[in-house]
Write a protein that holds these residues in place. Sequence first.
Motif, short mmCIF file in Angstrom:
data_model
loop_
_atom_site.label_atom_id
_atom_site.label_comp_id
_atom_site.label_asym_id
_atom_site.label_seq_id
_atom_site.Cartn_x
_atom_site.Cartn_y
_atom_site.Cartn_z
N HIS A 1 46.02 60.28 -26.28
CA HIS A 1 44.67 60.84 -26.13
C HIS A 1 44.40 61.96 -27.14
N MET A 2 45.47 62.59 -27.62
CA MET A 2 45.30 63.68 -28.59
C MET A 2 44.94 63.17 -29.99
N VAL A 3 45.30 61.95 -30.29
CA VAL A 3 45.13 61.42 -31.65
C VAL A 3 43.65 61.15 -31.94
N GLY A 4 43.18 61.69 -33.06
CA GLY A 4 41.80 61.48 -33.47
C GLY A 4 41.60 60.17 -34.19
N ASP A 5 40.36 59.93 -34.60
CA ASP A 5 40.03 58.68 -35.30
C ASP A 5 40.77 58.52 -36.62
N ASP A 6 41.16 59.66 -37.21
CA ASP A 6 41.86 59.59 -38.49
C ASP A 6 43.37 59.42 -38.32
N GLY A 7 43.82 59.26 -37.07
CA GLY A 7 45.24 59.03 -36.83
C GLY A 7 46.09 60.29 -36.79
N THR A 8 45.44 61.46 -36.70
CA THR A 8 46.19 62.72 -36.66
C THR A 8 45.85 63.51 -35.40
N ILE A 9 46.73 64.41 -35.06
CA ILE A 9 46.49 65.37 -33.97
C ILE A 9 46.23 66.71 -34.63
N SER A 10 45.05 67.28 -34.37
CA SER A 10 44.67 68.56 -34.99
C SER A 10 44.96 69.71 -34.02
N ILE A 11 45.68 70.70 -34.51
CA ILE A 11 46.06 71.86 -33.70
C ILE A 11 45.64 73.13 -34.44
N ASP A 12 44.95 74.02 -33.74
CA ASP A 12 44.61 75.34 -34.29
C ASP A 12 45.48 76.38 -33.61
N CYS A 13 46.14 77.23 -34.39
CA CYS A 13 46.94 78.30 -33.82
C CYS A 13 46.04 79.49 -33.52
N ALA A 14 45.97 79.88 -32.26
CA ALA A 14 45.11 81.00 -31.87
C ALA A 14 45.60 82.31 -32.46
N PHE A 15 46.91 82.44 -32.70
CA PHE A 15 47.45 83.70 -33.18
C PHE A 15 47.13 83.95 -34.65
N CYS A 16 47.33 82.96 -35.50
CA CYS A 16 47.18 83.21 -36.93
C CYS A 16 46.05 82.42 -37.59
N SER A 17 45.32 81.62 -36.80
CA SER A 17 44.15 80.87 -37.29
C SER A 17 44.51 79.73 -38.24
N LYS A 18 45.78 79.38 -38.34
CA LYS A 18 46.14 78.24 -39.18
C LYS A 18 45.82 76.93 -38.47
N LYS A 19 45.49 75.92 -39.26
CA LYS A 19 45.17 74.60 -38.72
C LYS A 19 46.27 73.63 -39.13
N PHE A 20 46.69 72.81 -38.19
CA PHE A 20 47.76 71.85 -38.45
C PHE A 20 47.26 70.45 -38.14
N SER A 21 47.57 69.52 -39.01
CA SER A 21 47.26 68.11 -38.79
C SER A 21 48.57 67.35 -38.74
N ILE A 22 48.90 66.84 -37.58
CA ILE A 22 50.15 66.13 -37.37
C ILE A 22 49.86 64.63 -37.22
N THR A 23 50.46 63.84 -38.06
CA THR A 23 50.22 62.40 -37.96
C THR A 23 50.95 61.83 -36.76
N ALA A 24 50.31 60.90 -36.08
CA ALA A 24 50.92 60.27 -34.91
C ALA A 24 52.22 59.57 -35.28
N ALA A 25 52.26 59.04 -36.50
CA ALA A 25 53.44 58.31 -36.94
C ALA A 25 54.67 59.21 -37.09
N SER A 26 54.42 60.53 -37.29
CA SER A 26 55.55 61.45 -37.51
C SER A 26 56.18 61.93 -36.21
N LEU A 27 55.56 61.56 -35.08
CA LEU A 27 56.09 61.98 -33.78
C LEU A 27 57.07 60.96 -33.26
N ASN A 28 58.03 61.45 -32.52
CA ASN A 28 58.98 60.55 -31.86
C ASN A 28 58.39 60.10 -30.54
N ASN A 29 57.86 58.90 -30.50
CA ASN A 29 57.25 58.40 -29.26
C ASN A 29 58.33 57.86 -28.35
#
Length: 307
Positions: free
Chosen positions: A279-307
Amino acid sequence: MGVWSDLVADVSFIDRNLSFAIPAKHCRGRAVRLGPALDDILTAHRYPPQIRAVLAEAVCLTAMLGALLKHEDAQLTMQAQTEAGVISLLACDYKDGGLRGYVQFDAERLVQQPVEPSLMALFGKGYLAITFDLPAPQGRNQGIVPLEGASLTEAVQNYFVQSEQLPTLVRVAVDDSGENITAGGLLVQHLPEGEEGRERLHVRMDHPEWEHVEIMAGSVEPSELTDKNLPMADLLWRLFSESDEVRVLSGKPCVKACRCTDDHIRDVIARFPKEDKEHMVGDDGTISIDCAFCSKKFSITAASLNN
C-alpha cells in the motif's frame, strides 16, 4: 580553593558538554553551550521565532540530560504530549553526542499568540515524557510529568523532583538576537551519601549542602550561559568558587545527527507486513518518505526491499 580541569585553553567550548563535580558538597552537574550544531538542527525547517526558541531550549535540555548517560549506545528521548495547544508534537533525542529535534505546530493559531506565548498557550494541557533507553539488562526507563511552570526547563526540573526524587536545579537560556542562535544550559544535582553510582540515601530537598549549592547555581545569569566569550569552565568556577574544589571534565562534542539514511529507512519499512508495504508503493514503484527531523526526502524502490 581551586578548579581541577582536563580542558585545554584553546579547546572550543561551543557544542560540547562539560561534566563537573563539587566533591565537598556531594554535587554533580552538566553544562553545555550550543551554537553551530543547534543552528544546523533549526535551519532544517523555517520555524517562526517563538517555535525556534522553544525547540532551541528543548535541544539544549536534551543535550544535558543525554550527557548523564554512561553508555555510548544508550539514548535519551524527550517528547511533549500535548492537548489543545499550538504545538502538537515536540520531540528531541540524544545518542552518543548526536542531537536532533523537531516541532509540529499550528501556524494559524500561533499568529494569534503574543510575541512570547506562555507554556500553556504553546502546549495546552500537556505532558513531558523523558525516556532513557539503556543497554540490557537495564532496558527502558520513562518518566512522565505535567508541562507546568513558565518553561520547558521548569518542567524538566520538576521531572527530577517528582520522578527521580533527586534535588536538581536546571537553567537554560537562548539568545537568538545575533546572526546565529546560541543556547546554554546548567544542570546541578545533589547526591548525598557519596559519589555518583552509590545508593542515594536520606535524600532531602532542604539538605544544607544542597541549599548552598542551589543558591550559588541559581545566581547564574541568562547572558552568562549564552556568552560565547565566557568559557563554561570559567563560568562554573565563578559560580562555585566558594567550594574547596570544582572538577571539570570535557565531555563529548555535540553534533546534529539525524539517523535517516537509505539503509535505515529500508530497515524500518522492512518491518512492516507485506500487505502494508504494498500500500505504501506509489504509481512510480517507489515508497516516498520525508524525515520530519531534517526535511530530507527519500525514495525507496519496492524492488530494493526484502519482501
